[in-house]
Design a protein around this motif. Structure first.
Motif, PDB file in Angstrom:
ATOM      1  N   ASP A 215       2.762  19.923  13.009  1.00  0.00           N
ATOM      2  CA  ASP A 215       3.510  18.904  12.266  1.00  0.00           C
ATOM      3  C   ASP A 215       3.535  19.299  10.798  1.00  0.00           C
ATOM      4  O   ASP A 215       2.488  19.375  10.143  1.00  0.00           O
ATOM      5  CB  ASP A 215       2.840  17.545  12.439  1.00  0.00           C
ATOM      6  N   THR A 216       4.714  19.549  10.283  1.00  0.00           N
ATOM      7  CA  THR A 216       4.825  19.943   8.874  1.00  0.00           C
ATOM      8  C   THR A 216       4.604  18.761   7.932  1.00  0.00           C
ATOM      9  O   THR A 216       4.373  18.962   6.730  1.00  0.00           O
ATOM     10  CB  THR A 216       6.208  20.534   8.582  1.00  0.00           C
ATOM     11  N   LEU A 217       4.709  17.541   8.458  1.00  0.00           N
ATOM     12  CA  LEU A 217       4.612  16.335   7.625  1.00  0.00           C
ATOM     13  C   LEU A 217       5.599  16.391   6.466  1.00  0.00           C
ATOM     14  O   LEU A 217       5.333  15.868   5.372  1.00  0.00           O
ATOM     15  CB  LEU A 217       3.180  16.148   7.105  1.00  0.00           C
ATOM     16  N   ASP A 218       6.729  17.023   6.696  1.00  0.00           N
ATOM     17  CA  ASP A 218       7.713  17.173   5.630  1.00  0.00           C
ATOM     18  C   ASP A 218       8.313  15.839   5.207  1.00  0.00           C
ATOM     19  O   ASP A 218       8.841  15.711   4.099  1.00  0.00           O
ATOM     20  CB  ASP A 218       8.823  18.142   6.042  1.00  0.00           C
ATOM     21  N   TRP A 219       8.199  14.818   6.065  1.00  0.00           N
ATOM     22  CA  TRP A 219       8.739  13.507   5.713  1.00  0.00           C
ATOM     23  C   TRP A 219       7.978  12.875   4.547  1.00  0.00           C
ATOM     24  O   TRP A 219       8.484  11.953   3.889  1.00  0.00           O
ATOM     25  CB  TRP A 219       8.704  12.578   6.925  1.00  0.00           C
ATOM     26  N   THR A 220       6.784  13.388   4.247  1.00  0.00           N
ATOM     27  CA  THR A 220       6.013  12.887   3.097  1.00  0.00           C
ATOM     28  C   THR A 220       6.388  13.611   1.820  1.00  0.00           C
ATOM     29  O   THR A 220       5.786  13.329   0.766  1.00  0.00           O
ATOM     30  CB  THR A 220       4.509  13.051   3.351  1.00  0.00           C
ATOM     31  N   THR A 221       7.327  14.552   1.899  1.00  0.00           N
ATOM     32  CA  THR A 221       7.748  15.402   0.770  1.00  0.00           C
ATOM     33  C   THR A 221       6.548  15.978   0.033  1.00  0.00           C
ATOM     34  O   THR A 221       6.349  15.724  -1.172  1.00  0.00           O
ATOM     35  CB  THR A 221       8.676  14.638  -0.199  1.00  0.00           C
ATOM     36  N   PRO A 222       5.718  16.783   0.727  1.00  0.00           N
ATOM     37  CA  PRO A 222       4.495  17.317   0.112  1.00  0.00           C
ATOM     38  C   PRO A 222       4.743  18.507  -0.798  1.00  0.00           C
ATOM     39  O   PRO A 222       3.804  18.997  -1.442  1.00  0.00           O
ATOM     40  CB  PRO A 222       3.688  17.751   1.334  1.00  0.00           C
ATOM     41  N   GLY A 223       5.976  18.999  -0.836  1.00  0.00           N
ATOM     42  CA  GLY A 223       6.289  20.196  -1.620  1.00  0.00           C
ATOM     43  C   GLY A 223       6.709  21.325  -0.693  1.00  0.00           C
ATOM     44  O   GLY A 223       6.167  21.477   0.415  1.00  0.00           O
ATOM     45  N   GLN A 252      13.298  19.673   0.466  1.00  0.00           N
ATOM     46  CA  GLN A 252      12.127  20.541   0.628  1.00  0.00           C
ATOM     47  C   GLN A 252      12.124  21.204   2.008  1.00  0.00           C
ATOM     48  O   GLN A 252      11.770  22.380   2.134  1.00  0.00           O
ATOM     49  CB  GLN A 252      10.850  19.724   0.441  1.00  0.00           C
ATOM     50  N   SER A 253      12.519  20.469   3.025  1.00  0.00           N
ATOM     51  CA  SER A 253      12.569  21.032   4.379  1.00  0.00           C
ATOM     52  C   SER A 253      13.586  22.168   4.462  1.00  0.00           C
ATOM     53  O   SER A 253      13.339  23.185   5.120  1.00  0.00           O
ATOM     54  CB  SER A 253      12.925  19.934   5.396  1.00  0.00           C
ATOM     55  N   VAL A 254      14.718  21.992   3.790  1.00  0.00           N
ATOM     56  CA  VAL A 254      15.748  23.026   3.779  1.00  0.00           C
ATOM     57  C   VAL A 254      15.238  24.274   3.076  1.00  0.00           C
ATOM     58  O   VAL A 254      15.372  25.402   3.574  1.00  0.00           O
ATOM     59  CB  VAL A 254      17.028  22.496   3.088  1.00  0.00           C
ATOM     60  N   ARG A 255      14.626  24.107   1.906  1.00  0.00           N
ATOM     61  CA  ARG A 255      14.120  25.257   1.148  1.00  0.00           C
ATOM     62  C   ARG A 255      12.974  25.939   1.889  1.00  0.00           C
ATOM     63  O   ARG A 255      12.869  27.180   1.890  1.00  0.00           O
ATOM     64  CB  ARG A 255      13.673  24.819  -0.250  1.00  0.00           C
ATOM     65  N   ALA A 256      12.121  25.135   2.524  1.00  0.00           N
ATOM     66  CA  ALA A 256      10.993  25.714   3.259  1.00  0.00           C
ATOM     67  C   ALA A 256      11.480  26.584   4.414  1.00  0.00           C
ATOM     68  O   ALA A 256      10.952  27.681   4.643  1.00  0.00           O
ATOM     69  CB  ALA A 256      10.079  24.603   3.777  1.00  0.00           C
ATOM     70  N   LEU A 257      12.483  26.126   5.138  1.00  0.00           N
ATOM     71  CA  LEU A 257      13.018  26.910   6.254  1.00  0.00           C
ATOM     72  C   LEU A 257      13.527  28.263   5.766  1.00  0.00           C
ATOM     73  O   LEU A 257      13.308  29.291   6.422  1.00  0.00           O
ATOM     74  CB  LEU A 257      14.144  26.133   6.940  1.00  0.00           C
ATOM     75  N   ARG A 258      14.174  28.278   4.626  1.00  0.00           N
ATOM     76  CA  ARG A 258      14.702  29.535   4.082  1.00  0.00           C
ATOM     77  C   ARG A 258      13.588  30.520   3.745  1.00  0.00           C
ATOM     78  O   ARG A 258      13.813  31.729   3.771  1.00  0.00           O
ATOM     79  CB  ARG A 258      15.538  29.240   2.831  1.00  0.00           C
ATOM     80  N   ARG A 259      12.389  29.990   3.473  1.00  0.00           N
ATOM     81  CA  ARG A 259      11.265  30.872   3.142  1.00  0.00           C
ATOM     82  C   ARG A 259      10.480  31.315   4.367  1.00  0.00           C
ATOM     83  O   ARG A 259      10.182  32.497   4.538  1.00  0.00           O
ATOM     84  CB  ARG A 259      10.343  30.171   2.137  1.00  0.00           C
ATOM     85  N   TYR A 260      10.115  30.355   5.239  1.00  0.00           N
ATOM     86  CA  TYR A 260       9.232  30.745   6.343  1.00  0.00           C
ATOM     87  C   TYR A 260       9.955  31.395   7.512  1.00  0.00           C
ATOM     88  O   TYR A 260       9.342  32.161   8.256  1.00  0.00           O
ATOM     89  CB  TYR A 260       8.371  29.578   6.826  1.00  0.00           C
ATOM     90  N   LEU A 261      11.248  31.126   7.676  1.00  0.00           N
ATOM     91  CA  LEU A 261      11.946  31.699   8.825  1.00  0.00           C
ATOM     92  C   LEU A 261      11.977  33.224   8.786  1.00  0.00           C
ATOM     93  O   LEU A 261      11.579  33.886   9.764  1.00  0.00           O
ATOM     94  CB  LEU A 261      13.360  31.120   8.934  1.00  0.00           C
ATOM     95  N   PRO A 262      12.423  33.864   7.692  1.00  0.00           N
ATOM     96  CA  PRO A 262      12.402  35.331   7.683  1.00  0.00           C
ATOM     97  C   PRO A 262      10.990  35.903   7.768  1.00  0.00           C
ATOM     98  O   PRO A 262      10.791  36.976   8.338  1.00  0.00           O
ATOM     99  CB  PRO A 262      13.079  35.693   6.348  1.00  0.00           C
ATOM    100  N   GLU A 263       9.999  35.178   7.249  1.00  0.00           N
ATOM    101  CA  GLU A 263       8.625  35.672   7.327  1.00  0.00           C
ATOM    102  C   GLU A 263       8.111  35.631   8.769  1.00  0.00           C
ATOM    103  O   GLU A 263       7.391  36.546   9.205  1.00  0.00           O
ATOM    104  CB  GLU A 263       7.727  34.855   6.391  1.00  0.00           C
ATOM    105  N   LEU A 264       8.460  34.586   9.510  1.00  0.00           N
ATOM    106  CA  LEU A 264       8.077  34.530  10.927  1.00  0.00           C
ATOM    107  C   LEU A 264       8.724  35.663  11.706  1.00  0.00           C
ATOM    108  O   LEU A 264       8.076  36.313  12.543  1.00  0.00           O
ATOM    109  CB  LEU A 264       8.476  33.179  11.526  1.00  0.00           C
ATOM    110  N   LEU A 265       9.982  35.905  11.429  1.00  0.00           N
ATOM    111  CA  LEU A 265      10.684  36.979  12.134  1.00  0.00           C
ATOM    112  C   LEU A 265      10.089  38.342  11.792  1.00  0.00           C
ATOM    113  O   LEU A 265       9.914  39.198  12.670  1.00  0.00           O
ATOM    114  CB  LEU A 265      12.179  36.939  11.787  1.00  0.00           C
ATOM    115  N   ASP A 266       9.761  38.551  10.526  1.00  0.00           N
ATOM    116  CA  ASP A 266       9.146  39.815  10.123  1.00  0.00           C
ATOM    117  C   ASP A 266       7.769  39.996  10.760  1.00  0.00           C
ATOM    118  O   ASP A 266       7.311  41.132  10.950  1.00  0.00           O
ATOM    119  CB  ASP A 266       9.016  39.876   8.592  1.00  0.00           C
TER     120      ASP A 266
END
Length: 279
Positions: A215-223, A252-266
């Motif tokens: 659970d990312t808990l992104d609904w709490t906007t933690p950064g 924040q959820s949109v920006r986070a996806l842009r960061r962690y998605l390529p890292e997971l794939l790599d």
């Protein structure tokens, strides 16, 4: 009706019945090998059935072989006593899921990022949101994502009657089916609050219950950085990640996806969508 007209009508009906009986008797005799039967009058071959035009998403959902042939109804899934938490499979396979949408601002940005990396995800949509953004549901289906049922208005199911639970699920399934060409096969209870009625009604509607393991808990906007850390630290084979694409400011959820998605794939992870059965 005059007497002579009645006599004429009865004579015609009697003649038609006699011809029908004779034809049926001849066909039965031919089938049983009781001698030749008179050749039936040629009947013009029926033309191809008229089909109404299909939307692009409906074409995608049609099988490549046996098009137009009647399909057997899918078997009803079992009534579970707890939701599915993980997915099975070989290798470093994970699943990304997004709840509460679709949202006209944040969902397209998430879809754009997924398309950039050719990754599919699962979207558990709320009916009242989906009803006003059906074009986004169609896009999800066209791009290979799975659209699941997250009820109509995001209520706490454990506080509702069976009738209300069924209404929440049925209305959402109807919207998804109209937009995507296929009813949802997966559902998720709001707040992760499941009960026996939800499991049973979901199964009756042909859906499996899917929860999550990270659970990312992104609904709490933690950064943005915190969301990224939670996904990367929780990454493991079979993990189901929970994020949101609506229900508030999801920048924040949109920006986070842009960061962690390529890292997971790599890192060698394969991001996929659920198939029957997960576990």
């Amino acid at each position: 009706m005059k007497k002579d007209q009645l006599l004429t009508r009865r004579t015609l009906l009697t003649g038609v019945a006699a011809l029908g009986a004779a034809g049926a008797g001849g066909a039965l005799a031919a089938g049983l090998g009781h001698g030749p039967s008179p050749a039936p009058a040629p009947v013009p071959a029926p033309g191809p059935p008229q089909r109404s035009p299909l939307k692009p998403s409906a074409y995608r959902l049609q099988p490549l072989t046996g098009y137009g042939a009647p399909k057997a109804a899918p078997a009803r899934p079992p009534v579970r006593s707890e939701p599915i938490l993980r997915m099975t499979g070989r290798g470093r396979t994970m699943m990304l899921t997004f709840d509460d949408g679709p949202h006209p601002e944040y969902t397209p940005r998430i879809l754009d990022t997924l398309a950039k990396y050719e990754v599919r995800a699962t979207f558990f949509v709320c009916g009242e949101m989906a009803d006003h953004n059906r074009d986004l549901l169609t896009r999800m289906a066209d791009e290979g994502h799975v659209v699941g049922n997250h009820t109509w208005s995001h209520p706490l199911l454990t506080k509702l009657s069976r009738r209300r639970i069924r209404s929440e699920m049925e209305r959402t399934s109807e919207v998804v089916e109209r937009a995507c060409g296929e009813a949802p096969r997966w559902f998720r209870a709001p707040y992760g609050a499941w009960n026996r009625a939800a499991f049973r009604i979901g199964a009756e509607l042909g859906m499996e219950p899917l929860a999550w393991t990270v659970d990312t808990l992104d609904w709490t906007t933690p950064g943005t950085g915190t969301i990224v850390d939670r996904v990367e630290e929780g990454a493991a084979p079979g993990v189901v990640v929970l994020s949101h694409d609506a229900g508030g400011d999801r920048s924040q959820s949109v920006r986070a996806l842009r960061r962690y998605l390529p890292e997971l794939l790599d890192s060698g992870y394969h991001l996929t969508v659920p198939r029957r059965r997960l576990i």
